[in-house]
Design a protein around this motif. Sequence first.
Motif, PDB file in Angstrom:
ATOM      1  N   UNK A   1     -17.422  13.713  18.751  1.00 49.90           N
ATOM      2  CA  UNK A   1     -18.012  14.225  17.515  1.00 49.90           C
ATOM      3  C   UNK A   1     -18.107  15.752  17.584  1.00 49.90           C
ATOM      4  N   UNK A   2     -18.158  16.382  16.423  1.00 48.96           N
ATOM      5  CA  UNK A   2     -18.181  17.853  16.431  1.00 48.96           C
ATOM      6  C   UNK A   2     -19.590  18.420  16.574  1.00 48.96           C
ATOM      7  N   UNK A   3     -20.589  17.515  16.518  1.00 53.50           N
ATOM      8  CA  UNK A   3     -21.970  17.977  16.693  1.00 53.50           C
ATOM      9  C   UNK A   3     -22.659  17.030  17.657  1.00 53.50           C
ATOM     10  N   UNK A   4     -23.390  17.584  18.620  1.00 54.47           N
ATOM     11  CA  UNK A   4     -24.159  16.757  19.536  1.00 54.47           C
ATOM     12  C   UNK A   4     -25.427  17.511  19.895  1.00 54.47           C
ATOM     13  N   UNK A   5     -26.554  16.835  19.782  1.00 51.97           N
ATOM     14  CA  UNK A   5     -27.838  17.465  20.115  1.00 51.97           C
ATOM     15  C   UNK A   5     -27.949  18.843  19.467  1.00 51.97           C
TER      16      UNK A   5
END
Lengths: 164, 164, 84, 84
Positions: free
Chosen positions: A52-56
């Motif tokens: 995914x392109x966003x994490x946390x």
Amino acid sequence: MAMKWRFFRRLLEVKLTIRVQTEDFDIAAEVLKLRRGNPKIGAVACFIGLVRDINENATVAEMTLEHYPAMTEKALTDIVEQAKSRWDIMDVSLVHRVGTLKPMDQIVLVVVASSHRGAAFAACEFIVDYLKTRAPFWKKEKTDKGMRWVEARDSDDDAAQRWH
Amino acid sequence: MAMKWRFFRRLLEVKLTIRVQTEDFDIAAEVLKLRRGNPKIGAVACFIGLVRDINENATVAEMTLEHYPAMTEKALTDIVEQAKSRWDIMDVSLVHRVGTLKPMDQIVLVVVASSHRGAAFAACEFIVDYLKTRAPFWKKEKTDKGMRWVEARDSDDDAAQRWH
Amino acid sequence: MVNLVYFARLRETLGLDSEKVALPQDVGDVASLTQWLRGRGKVWDTELAPGNRVRVAVNLEVAEQSTCIADGDEVAFFPPVTGG
Amino acid sequence: MVNLVYFARLRETLGLDSEKVALPQDVGDVASLTQWLRGRGKVWDTELAPGNRVRVAVNLEVAEQSTCIADGDEVAFFPPVTGG
């Protein structure tokens, strides 16, 4: 880590394919290899994990996967043996990538074939949950906030716990 | 019944693709269509139903699938809307074949994409269970004992019931 | 001799991916090995501290604090896994 | 007029895939429509008997015995579904 590493094994009557590789994989080809020539298979459950392109809360530009090669075969075989002892499944295929990946890249594929769908779904989810908590892989992300090792999530442990 | 019938619909933010067709389908192409360009997807769960060569103690030579076209869209859309209201899922693709099929042929494909694997697995299994008990499809088998309509199994109702 | 291997964050912070060591007489399990390595001070003491969720595998199997270690074993230290 | 449609085993045994009928005054729900069709005798009486697990949909929605039927409706009769 430009290695390609694979092994095949027969666990009693279960056909097990496990590969760890830097290359991408083709879902349809993996499913076809698993089920080809076996008209007893009525259900195939698959899981594909993606970057995914966003994490946390950080934007992920790329991620690097490292593993402990000697232990990987053992850990993954144990996981599949456990699944096999619990559910009536026929074949399992597991492909995990290592090396550098970008958002939308495929990370992992788990395919389980069975006569009936209940066993295929349960075993597939069980394998994925255990893979996330037992198999020696680690992710390092390159984000807009710098490089960082991904932290294990308690929710993954919880997911694996519910199979006890 | 050489028809090819499809529709697309947006259920709030869920992208839903449903097709009923005589042609075979390509798992990899369906998964790719679903996830292309969406880096928020972290997990894809799939189910593939296949024709087995034995059912209820008879050898199956071929099977014919009939459906109630006008009701199919409605039934399948309802099933996906229910899944959507229960789990945080992004996209769903459902392909069901009709017409004459042989052992090892693909019958149905359900693909669910989500940010996280728990929702993808649960929604995929829910949709398959409901599909088996709610969607107006009927199978007729040509076996070594003659032609016969497949009888609904109570275990399918039980599988659908557990989601209540 | 025992083969020690380090992965992921531990490999980076300890600046080492593997080493062969001769164990002192009184090091016979995971707990005492960890204690002995922490005695090297600095990052070793910090990284292998109990609060740090370090996982240990002995001969490719996940180990407990009480798992025995003998000559010829491979002992791996790593953070909780994050694959899949 | 009401549109009646039949599927799968029912379509075959009744020898009919659809028909348009004018409902008698006293037929206003699924139960009374079924009863009225059974009055045709022979296979109609056998196939639509209560023990036969016949499913009914009114205007594309799964219906109960008490579901109302009005002019212009489409009523489908079929066995339990077996797709997927």
